[in-house]
Scaffold this motif. Structure first.
Motif, PDB file in Angstrom:
ATOM      1  N   PRO A   1      -6.763   4.673  -3.062  1.00 57.61           N
ATOM      2  CA  PRO A   1      -7.788   5.722  -2.951  1.00 57.61           C
ATOM      3  C   PRO A   1      -7.338   6.948  -2.179  1.00 57.61           C
ATOM      4  O   PRO A   1      -7.833   8.056  -2.406  1.00 57.61           O
ATOM      5  CB  PRO A   1      -8.938   5.008  -2.222  1.00 57.61           C
ATOM      6  N   ARG A   2      -6.409   6.775  -1.252  1.00 57.58           N
ATOM      7  CA  ARG A   2      -5.931   7.904  -0.448  1.00 57.58           C
ATOM      8  C   ARG A   2      -4.413   7.877  -0.424  1.00 57.58           C
ATOM      9  O   ARG A   2      -3.818   6.897   0.008  1.00 57.58           O
ATOM     10  CB  ARG A   2      -6.481   7.825   0.975  1.00 57.58           C
ATOM     11  N   SER A   3      -3.798   8.960  -0.900  1.00 57.71           N
ATOM     12  CA  SER A   3      -2.344   8.981  -1.020  1.00 57.71           C
ATOM     13  C   SER A   3      -1.772  10.224  -0.349  1.00 57.71           C
ATOM     14  O   SER A   3      -2.491  11.028   0.246  1.00 57.71           O
ATOM     15  CB  SER A   3      -1.935   8.942  -2.497  1.00 57.71           C
ATOM     16  N   ILE A   4      -0.474  10.378  -0.487  1.00 62.14           N
ATOM     17  CA  ILE A   4       0.227  11.477   0.177  1.00 62.14           C
ATOM     18  C   ILE A   4      -0.260  12.842  -0.309  1.00 62.14           C
ATOM     19  O   ILE A   4      -0.212  13.831   0.431  1.00 62.14           O
ATOM     20  CB  ILE A   4       1.750  11.324  -0.036  1.00 62.14           C
ATOM     21  N   ASP A   5      -0.752  12.905  -1.529  1.00 66.19           N
ATOM     22  CA  ASP A   5      -1.194  14.174  -2.106  1.00 66.19           C
ATOM     23  C   ASP A   5      -2.700  14.217  -2.360  1.00 66.19           C
ATOM     24  O   ASP A   5      -3.160  14.861  -3.299  1.00 66.19           O
ATOM     25  CB  ASP A   5      -0.445  14.457  -3.413  1.00 66.19           C
ATOM     26  N   SER A   6      -3.468  13.549  -1.505  1.00 62.88           N
ATOM     27  CA  SER A   6      -4.922  13.651  -1.598  1.00 62.88           C
ATOM     28  C   SER A   6      -5.357  15.080  -1.259  1.00 62.88           C
ATOM     29  O   SER A   6      -4.546  15.920  -0.867  1.00 62.88           O
ATOM     30  CB  SER A   6      -5.577  12.652  -0.644  1.00 62.88           C
TER      31      SER A   6
ATOM     32  N   THR B   1       4.903  18.242  -4.401  1.00 59.71           N
ATOM     33  CA  THR B   1       4.055  19.195  -3.699  1.00 59.71           C
ATOM     34  C   THR B   1       4.714  19.606  -2.389  1.00 59.71           C
ATOM     35  O   THR B   1       5.721  19.019  -1.971  1.00 59.71           O
ATOM     36  CB  THR B   1       2.691  18.571  -3.392  1.00 59.71           C
ATOM     37  N   VAL B   2       4.139  20.597  -1.717  1.00 60.73           N
ATOM     38  CA  VAL B   2       4.620  20.976  -0.390  1.00 60.73           C
ATOM     39  C   VAL B   2       4.489  19.800   0.561  1.00 60.73           C
ATOM     40  O   VAL B   2       5.369  19.531   1.392  1.00 60.73           O
ATOM     41  CB  VAL B   2       3.837  22.196   0.128  1.00 60.73           C
ATOM     42  N   THR B   3       3.387  19.064   0.439  1.00 56.45           N
ATOM     43  CA  THR B   3       3.166  17.872   1.271  1.00 56.45           C
ATOM     44  C   THR B   3       4.273  16.853   1.067  1.00 56.45           C
ATOM     45  O   THR B   3       4.863  16.352   2.022  1.00 56.45           O
ATOM     46  CB  THR B   3       1.821  17.218   0.914  1.00 56.45           C
ATOM     47  N   HIS B   4       4.543  16.533  -0.194  1.00 52.38           N
ATOM     48  CA  HIS B   4       5.561  15.530  -0.511  1.00 52.38           C
ATOM     49  C   HIS B   4       6.939  16.014  -0.068  1.00 52.38           C
ATOM     50  O   HIS B   4       7.754  15.225   0.431  1.00 52.38           O
ATOM     51  CB  HIS B   4       5.553  15.245  -2.010  1.00 52.38           C
TER      52      HIS B   4
ATOM     53  N   TYR C   1       0.832  -1.203   0.000  1.00 54.30           N
ATOM     54  CA  TYR C   1       0.000   0.000   0.000  1.00 54.30           C
ATOM     55  C   TYR C   1       0.867   1.254   0.000  1.00 54.30           C
ATOM     56  O   TYR C   1       0.519   2.258  -0.654  1.00 54.30           O
ATOM     57  CB  TYR C   1      -0.924   0.012   1.215  1.00 54.30           C
ATOM     58  N   SER C   2       1.988   1.218   0.713  1.00 56.03           N
ATOM     59  CA  SER C   2       2.843   2.405   0.792  1.00 56.03           C
ATOM     60  C   SER C   2       3.458   2.763  -0.556  1.00 56.03           C
ATOM     61  O   SER C   2       3.758   3.928  -0.809  1.00 56.03           O
ATOM     62  CB  SER C   2       3.947   2.204   1.844  1.00 56.03           C
ATOM     63  N   ILE C   3       3.623   1.777  -1.441  1.00 53.29           N
ATOM     64  CA  ILE C   3       4.102   2.076  -2.792  1.00 53.29           C
ATOM     65  C   ILE C   3       3.129   3.015  -3.487  1.00 53.29           C
ATOM     66  O   ILE C   3       3.507   4.013  -4.116  1.00 53.29           O
ATOM     67  CB  ILE C   3       4.294   0.782  -3.610  1.00 53.29           C
ATOM     68  N   GLY C   4       1.849   2.698  -3.376  1.00 53.78           N
ATOM     69  CA  GLY C   4       0.837   3.557  -3.963  1.00 53.78           C
ATOM     70  C   GLY C   4       0.664   4.861  -3.220  1.00 53.78           C
ATOM     71  O   GLY C   4       0.443   5.915  -3.828  1.00 53.78           O
ATOM     72  N   PHE C   5       0.791   4.813  -1.896  1.00 50.65           N
ATOM     73  CA  PHE C   5       0.583   6.011  -1.072  1.00 50.65           C
ATOM     74  C   PHE C   5       1.616   7.090  -1.383  1.00 50.65           C
ATOM     75  O   PHE C   5       1.270   8.237  -1.657  1.00 50.65           O
ATOM     76  CB  PHE C   5       0.655   5.632   0.409  1.00 50.65           C
ATOM     77  N   VAL C   6       2.889   6.743  -1.352  1.00 53.88           N
ATOM     78  CA  VAL C   6       3.944   7.731  -1.585  1.00 53.88           C
ATOM     79  C   VAL C   6       3.975   8.175  -3.039  1.00 53.88           C
ATOM     80  O   VAL C   6       4.239   9.346  -3.338  1.00 53.88           O
ATOM     81  CB  VAL C   6       5.315   7.176  -1.148  1.00 53.88           C
TER      82      VAL C   6
ATOM     83  N   MET D   1       3.626   2.825  10.647  1.00 54.76           N
ATOM     84  CA  MET D   1       3.566   3.266   9.250  1.00 54.76           C
ATOM     85  C   MET D   1       2.118   3.363   8.789  1.00 54.76           C
ATOM     86  O   MET D   1       1.734   4.309   8.080  1.00 54.76           O
ATOM     87  CB  MET D   1       4.343   2.293   8.357  1.00 54.76           C
ATOM     88  N   ALA D   2       1.285   2.385   9.207  1.00 54.82           N
ATOM     89  CA  ALA D   2      -0.121   2.422   8.839  1.00 54.82           C
ATOM     90  C   ALA D   2      -0.814   3.642   9.447  1.00 54.82           C
ATOM     91  O   ALA D   2      -1.632   4.301   8.795  1.00 54.82           O
ATOM     92  CB  ALA D   2      -0.810   1.136   9.295  1.00 54.82           C
ATOM     93  N   VAL D   3      -0.474   3.951  10.698  1.00 54.75           N
ATOM     94  CA  VAL D   3      -1.038   5.131  11.355  1.00 54.75           C
ATOM     95  C   VAL D   3      -0.617   6.401  10.625  1.00 54.75           C
ATOM     96  O   VAL D   3      -1.419   7.323  10.419  1.00 54.75           O
ATOM     97  CB  VAL D   3      -0.616   5.174  12.840  1.00 54.75           C
ATOM     98  N   LEU D   4       0.651   6.455  10.226  1.00 55.19           N
ATOM     99  CA  LEU D   4       1.140   7.626   9.491  1.00 55.19           C
ATOM    100  C   LEU D   4       0.338   7.826   8.204  1.00 55.19           C
ATOM    101  O   LEU D   4      -0.082   8.943   7.890  1.00 55.19           O
ATOM    102  CB  LEU D   4       2.626   7.467   9.184  1.00 55.19           C
ATOM    103  N   MET D   5       0.119   6.741   7.455  1.00 53.02           N
ATOM    104  CA  MET D   5      -0.615   6.873   6.199  1.00 53.02           C
ATOM    105  C   MET D   5      -2.085   7.189   6.442  1.00 53.02           C
ATOM    106  O   MET D   5      -2.710   7.923   5.681  1.00 53.02           O
ATOM    107  CB  MET D   5      -0.455   5.594   5.379  1.00 53.02           C
ATOM    108  N   LEU D   6      -2.656   6.628   7.516  1.00 49.27           N
ATOM    109  CA  LEU D   6      -4.073   6.838   7.807  1.00 49.27           C
ATOM    110  C   LEU D   6      -4.364   8.280   8.200  1.00 49.27           C
ATOM    111  O   LEU D   6      -5.368   8.863   7.773  1.00 49.27           O
ATOM    112  CB  LEU D   6      -4.507   5.888   8.930  1.00 49.27           C
ATOM    113  N   PHE D   7      -3.488   8.868   9.004  1.00 43.93           N
ATOM    114  CA  PHE D   7      -3.758  10.203   9.549  1.00 43.93           C
ATOM    115  C   PHE D   7      -2.973  11.310   8.854  1.00 43.93           C
ATOM    116  O   PHE D   7      -3.043  12.469   9.267  1.00 43.93           O
ATOM    117  CB  PHE D   7      -3.462  10.219  11.053  1.00 43.93           C
ATOM    118  N   TRP D   8      -2.198  10.959   7.825  1.00 43.31           N
ATOM    119  CA  TRP D   8      -1.431  11.968   7.096  1.00 43.31           C
ATOM    120  C   TRP D   8      -2.360  13.054   6.559  1.00 43.31           C
ATOM    121  O   TRP D   8      -3.420  12.764   5.999  1.00 43.31           O
ATOM    122  CB  TRP D   8      -0.661  11.324   5.959  1.00 43.31           C
ATOM    123  N   ALA D   9      -1.969  14.309   6.757  1.00 40.06           N
ATOM    124  CA  ALA D   9      -2.816  15.441   6.370  1.00 40.06           C
ATOM    125  C   ALA D   9      -2.172  16.199   5.208  1.00 40.06           C
ATOM    126  O   ALA D   9      -1.214  16.955   5.424  1.00 40.06           O
ATOM    127  CB  ALA D   9      -3.030  16.379   7.558  1.00 40.06           C
TER     128      ALA D   9
END
Length: 252
Positions: free
Chosen positions: A34-39, A193-196, A23-28, A96-104
């Motif tokens: 469905p939900r990634s670092i730049d959502s 992005t600024v997020t990334h 999942y982290s491959i898709g997230f980063v 890591m899962a928590v980081l991806m779940l709550f990443w803003a």
């Protein structure tokens, strides 16, 4: 029953890690999930920044703190030695899962590749960096790194011996191919992005600090690591300083 429980614990920990890894491959990379670092941003900028810095700090403290020998000695007072690495893998996976779940996401753009071929190239380098990371784990012993060797040895009632220090393949050219893979994962992107950028800078700083802590522990455990460190660069491969096969055999 205890042996079966430890084995099941190790297998479940690894399975959860592998799902999170995929999942982290898709997230980063903003690919497929469905939900990634730049959502789309959902929090005010200040709140999102505090949340993300907190998540990065928590992950770094857990990931590095639990890897220290002193913490391992403390932990194995309460759990079997064979389950120590699986516990580290499980908690790293959960953090890591928590980081991806709550990443803003913060929004904002730094750069954007316009050419189709530039986008293809950067995405290819990004995926290749994941491949490098995974390949490097198998070079040194993937199953030991993720706790499977230890729980399997306990299941078979065999002592889990400490692995010798070895420098196979890429490790003769560079001391930390896994971290090099992480750096490629963080920085190869067609859309910065600024997020990334926040994620990449925070994780890169952690990697640089983590290398220092890890190498301190390696030198304490393996005296030959000091010679290896002098001859092989940390993150930038140097063929001029390539470790010879004779040095590899003595290190092993």
């Amino acid at each position: 029953m205890k042996r079966i429980t430890i084995l099941a614990y190790g297998l479940i920990s690894y399975a959860l890690f592998f799902v999170t890894f995929l999942y982290s491959i898709g997230f980063v990379g903003n690919l497929w999930v469905p939900r990634s670092i730049d959502s789309e941003p959902t929090l005010p900028l200040g709140s999102a920044l505090l949340v993300n810095l907190g998540l990065l700090t928590l992950f770094a403290l857990q990931h590095s703190g639990m890897a220290r020998p002193a913490f391992k000695r403390w932990l194995t007072r309460f759990i079997p030695q064979a389950a120590e690495r699986s516990t580290y893998v499980l908690l790293s996976t959960l953090f890591m899962a928590v980081l991806m779940l709550f990443w803003a996401p913060l929004g904002g753009g730094i750069w954007q590749a316009e050419s189709h071929w530039a986008i293809v190239l950067l995405n290819s380098l990004y995926l290749a960096s994941w491949g490098l990371l995974l390949y490097a784990t198998f070079l040194i012993n993937h199953f030991d790194l993720f706790g499977l060797r230890q729980v399997w040895s306990a299941f078979q009632k065999q002592p889990s011996k400490e692995l010798k220090f070895v420098t196979p393949g890429l490790y003769r050219l560079i001391r930390h191919p896994i971290y090099l893979g992480w750096l490629g994962i963080l920085w190869f992107t067609p859309t910065m992005t600024v997020t990334h950028l926040l994620f990449a800078v925070g994780a890169s700083l952690y990697i640089l600090v983590g290398i220092q802590l890890e190498e301190r522990d390696l030198q304490a455990a393996h005296p030959e690591y000091a010679q290896y460190k002098r001859k092989v660069p940390a993150l930038v491969p140097s063929f001029k300083r390539r470790l010879s096969s004779s040095h590899t055999s003595t290190a092993a």
